[in-house]
Design an enzyme around this catalytic site. Structure first.
Site, PDB file in Angstrom:
ATOM      1  N   PHE B 130       0.883  -1.166   0.018  1.00 63.42           N
ATOM      2  CA  PHE B 130      -0.162  -0.197  -0.286  1.00 63.42           C
ATOM      3  C   PHE B 130       1.168   1.599  -0.093  1.00 63.42           C
ATOM      4  O   PHE B 130       1.582   1.050   1.114  1.00 63.42           O
ATOM      5  CB  PHE B 130      -1.041   0.187   1.193  1.00 63.42           C
ATOM      6  CG  PHE B 130      -1.871   0.851   1.477  1.00 63.42           C
ATOM      7  CD1 PHE B 130      -2.781   1.125  -0.035  1.00 63.42           C
ATOM      8  CD2 PHE B 130      -1.670   1.933   1.922  1.00 63.42           C
ATOM      9  CE1 PHE B 130      -3.878   1.981   0.293  1.00 63.42           C
ATOM     10  CE2 PHE B 130      -2.522   2.679   1.899  1.00 63.42           C
ATOM     11  CZ  PHE B 130      -4.100   2.668   0.989  1.00 63.42           C
ATOM     12  N   ASP B 198       1.018  -5.552   7.512  1.00 61.17           N
ATOM     13  CA  ASP B 198       0.359  -4.591   7.364  1.00 61.17           C
ATOM     14  C   ASP B 198      -1.160  -5.610   7.339  1.00 61.17           C
ATOM     15  O   ASP B 198      -1.000  -5.635   5.774  1.00 61.17           O
ATOM     16  CB  ASP B 198       0.438  -3.720   6.540  1.00 61.17           C
ATOM     17  CG  ASP B 198      -0.430  -2.120   6.687  1.00 61.17           C
ATOM     18  OD1 ASP B 198      -2.159  -2.627   6.721  1.00 61.17           O
ATOM     19  OD2 ASP B 198      -0.819  -1.523   5.542  1.00 61.17           O
ATOM     20  N   TYR B 221     -11.399  -0.063   9.628  1.00 60.45           N
ATOM     21  CA  TYR B 221     -12.292   0.698   8.839  1.00 60.45           C
ATOM     22  C   TYR B 221     -13.295  -0.124   7.335  1.00 60.45           C
ATOM     23  O   TYR B 221     -13.611   0.533   6.634  1.00 60.45           O
ATOM     24  CB  TYR B 221     -12.767   2.436   8.434  1.00 60.45           C
ATOM     25  CG  TYR B 221     -11.522   2.485   7.731  1.00 60.45           C
ATOM     26  CD1 TYR B 221     -11.444   2.540   6.088  1.00 60.45           C
ATOM     27  CD2 TYR B 221     -10.687   3.545   8.428  1.00 60.45           C
ATOM     28  CE1 TYR B 221      -9.881   2.768   5.479  1.00 60.45           C
ATOM     29  CE2 TYR B 221      -9.060   3.884   7.467  1.00 60.45           C
ATOM     30  CZ  TYR B 221      -9.100   3.721   6.071  1.00 60.45           C
ATOM     31  OH  TYR B 221      -8.053   3.638   5.299  1.00 60.45           O
ATOM     32  N   LYS B 222     -12.210  -1.382   7.059  1.00 55.59           N
ATOM     33  CA  LYS B 222     -12.546  -1.798   6.573  1.00 55.59           C
ATOM     34  C   LYS B 222     -13.628  -3.428   6.319  1.00 55.59           C
ATOM     35  O   LYS B 222     -14.573  -3.135   6.899  1.00 55.59           O
ATOM     36  CB  LYS B 222     -11.518  -2.338   5.529  1.00 55.59           C
ATOM     37  CG  LYS B 222     -10.463  -1.135   4.760  1.00 55.59           C
ATOM     38  CD  LYS B 222      -9.080  -1.952   4.162  1.00 55.59           C
ATOM     39  CE  LYS B 222      -8.544  -0.754   3.723  1.00 55.59           C
ATOM     40  NZ  LYS B 222      -8.567   0.321   2.855  1.00 55.59           N
ATOM     41  N   ARG B 367     -11.979  -3.137  -8.126  1.00 56.20           N
ATOM     42  CA  ARG B 367     -12.236  -4.310  -6.561  1.00 56.20           C
ATOM     43  C   ARG B 367     -13.027  -4.596  -6.947  1.00 56.20           C
ATOM     44  O   ARG B 367     -14.203  -4.034  -6.443  1.00 56.20           O
ATOM     45  CB  ARG B 367     -11.134  -4.000  -5.424  1.00 56.20           C
ATOM     46  CG  ARG B 367     -10.013  -3.305  -6.333  1.00 56.20           C
ATOM     47  CD  ARG B 367      -9.099  -3.264  -5.078  1.00 56.20           C
ATOM     48  NE  ARG B 367     -10.081  -2.411  -4.294  1.00 56.20           N
ATOM     49  CZ  ARG B 367      -9.404  -2.212  -2.582  1.00 56.20           C
ATOM     50  NH1 ARG B 367      -8.066  -2.525  -2.682  1.00 56.20           N
ATOM     51  NH2 ARG B 367     -10.110  -0.826  -2.624  1.00 56.20           N
TER      52      ARG B 367
END
Lengths: 407, 407
Positions: B130, B198, B221-222, B367
């Site tokens: 990321f 991560d 938050y995912k 995605r």
């Protein structure tokens, strides 16, 4: 100072008259208040009614219904938009202030950035500065010149050509002393140093003219009434922004973050001091409280803070309490600090028996915080009456003198 | 693949049967859902109904009524308490995980801490990591060996005795490839390096056994459904904690912070990795979503993720779409990445005309994120039908191919 006495009746009449004449008195209705006499708004401000509503909207409509689309419908701009509103409270120009992270993280970013851009290595501060700021400096592996004085004169005298940075709390968290921001900013600049102000105890409490100050950080959960641990802010004077780099190069500080390039290139302007994804709930919660202060006007808020702290001091004097907050209203914030050897048990007794919430700071300071938007003179009169009762009746002897817990 | 065709009817029947048999199907009722086919839970998870209620309680009761007292009534312990719950999702022991700051700030803290405790200076990572993690590494003034491969074998081969740290996204944010955590952790240890995972794209999506890994960070938050910018977390293996120091020495990481001592002394255990005051609203918001995953059990969630991604891939294959996510369910997370030269306009058309919210990642990846607790097989079948329509009818040609905005 007894209920029956003339003195207390006079005090209450005076308070009542002041409340009636108070041009900011009607703002109290904009907050969730109850019978508690809350003198701890300098630690955690009260809930604005509009904030409860705003958070419901953010959670239930923006997150619940619009989900990811809300990022493009306002969330992405929040740090800048709210930052600019905070900027108006401190006399900053647009694009100089941004809401981000915690005060501690912001302080770290700015000290690191300032020291990376200079040869000087010495940071000047004082030992009455908020401990978190001292701890953060200690973690940065720099030379710290920490003087044991709150006097502007003594602080100015500690600056020399080895000084890279002067950093102080604008209003000292214990004593409530307010430094002469312009004088010390000028003194730092005169030796080629930068200055970083921690505005946590002054923003929203007194008018601030950030002037030529280089850097500032501050907290939004005290006088801005932003809620527990609400997103903090940082300020960087416009002409310094391009030369400074945050050490924490997270994607929200990246230029065109959503291009997902592999190499960091800091955003232009104040946005480069963001790090990770902002906590939208804790960030959005700050806006209604800031709006209330903008609506009231910081000049009026500051005038009332000066009058109410003076009122408190007058009563404290009549009770022969030891006030350690400066008498000159230009040199204090919006809280009054009283030194008493039994400050801790007195605070406990006030909370447990008197529905008064003061603040305590180790080892012997009772802090009485005034939030001009919701504190009434009548609250102050009643609080002082109850403090006098606790001290005179010695009920506080029933409380442990061993300091503990959060206050 | 037309509405009238046998193929689409078969697909819908199959999806319907799978939904009926789904042991996690009833969890969908615990979320705020609507007719939108939301395949972006890997970017921002949906709102759990219990979270809306919890936030009302935190704002209106805890802040509104109890004000400062709430710090002693639960707020102070929240980072540890919620951290330990996240720890259960990743196979960590109690006291190894804490909720704090943003993923970016946590990543910075842990990389800095790990490198300060070693002589090695080289950090190994890959270019598909990321970008925020790459930017943060670039800001730390260290030597970065960034390989252009997602292969565990190639990554292991890049480690040598100069390596201080290996850091990777456990599940790659674009391709969805899941690394073999144990294999790469062992490989790093074999050369005397530490590893920092991560977990942003794997926590809550697939079962994780953090095992002997040294360090980890992740986002809530995912797949944890914690809300926009919700407080992130970090993990430090127990036996490493005392030797590591956060560079950001804020007061919440101080031992006995409320004694306000002048010298920093890190708290024992994982608490030392806190910095400033935690954002209570954004932190408290994470708990109900985590509780739902604990209630469902990560094994079951992972099983469903494997089945649903397989289902999506099967349909994508039948449409001759180019799937770049690994076929082995052990080697992927809970999203399926489709490479298409028109991915951006297709995504825009799906949102604007088809009530399907996919995710797009530059330059050409669509995605499709699956959140096993609320995504139905029927949603996936319907989404693929609409994607096929958008591609076959070429309605996406009406949308700009110039990439912009947030997705």
């Amino acid at each position: 100072l007894k209920e029956e006495g003339t003195e207390i009746q006079n005090l209450k009449s005076k308070a009542s008259a002041l409340d009636v004449a108070d041009p900011l008195g009607h703002f109290r209705d904009r907050f969730v208040v109850d019978d508690l006499i809350y003198l701890d708004g300098n630690s955690l401000g009260r809930l604005p009614k509009a904030t409860a509503e705003r958070i419901r909207e953010v959670v239930e409509q923006q997150w619940g219904e619009r989900v990811i689309c809300s990022w493009g419908e306002g969330w992405l701009d929040l740090p800048q938009r709210i930052g600019d509103k905070i900027g108006r409270l401190i006399g900053a120009k647009e694009g100089e202030t941004i809401a981000a992270d915690s005060t501690s993280v912001n302080f770290y970013k700015l000290v690191h950035a300032a020291l990376s851009a200079t040869d000087g290595r010495v940071v000047v501060t004082n030992s009455s500065n908020f401990p978190s700021d001292l701890y953060l400096l200690q973690g940065l592996g720099i030379e710290i010149r920490q003087i044991d004085s709150e006097s502007d004169e003594a602080i100015a005298a500690a600056l020399d050509d080895r000084t890279a940075l002067l950093t102080l709390s604008h209003v000292e968290f214990k004593s409530g002393l307010r430094h002469d921001m312009k004088r010390l900013t000028d003194a730092a600049h005169a030796v080629g140093a930068k200055v970083l102000w921690d505005l946590s105890h002054s923003v929203g409490a007194v008018p601030i003219d950030i002037g030529e100050a280089d850097l500032a950080v501050g907290c939004t959960y005290k006088y801005l009434n932003g809620g527990p641990g609400a997103t903090a802010f940082l300020y960087v004077r416009k002409d310094l922004q391009e030369a400074l780099r945050s050490p924490i190069q997270g994607w929200f500080g990246q230029q065109n973050a959503f291009e997902f390039g592999l190499n960091y290139s800091p955003a232009g302007g104040i946005g480069r001091f963001l790090a990770g994804t902002p906590p939208i709930l804790s960030l959005a919660a700050t806006e209604p409280g800031i709006d209330l202060l903008l609506e009231a006007g910081m000049d009026k808020v500051g005038e009332k803070a000066a009058l109410q702290t003076a009122f408190l001091m007058e009563v404290a004097d009549s009770l022969s309490l030891e006030v350690i907050t400066p008498r000159n209203p230009q040199r204090r914030g919006s809280h009054v600090a009283i030194r008493h050897e039994a400050a801790w048990p007195i605070a406990q007794a006030l909370i447990a028996e008197k529905s008064v919430v003061p603040d305590f700071r180790t080892p012997d300071v009772l802090r009485l915080g005034i939030a001009p938007l919701y504190t009434r003179y009548a609250d102050l009169a009643e609080a002082m009456k109850r403090i006098a009762e606790v001290i005179e009746t010695r009920v506080y002897h029933a409380y442990s003198s061993e300091i503990g817990g959060v206050t």
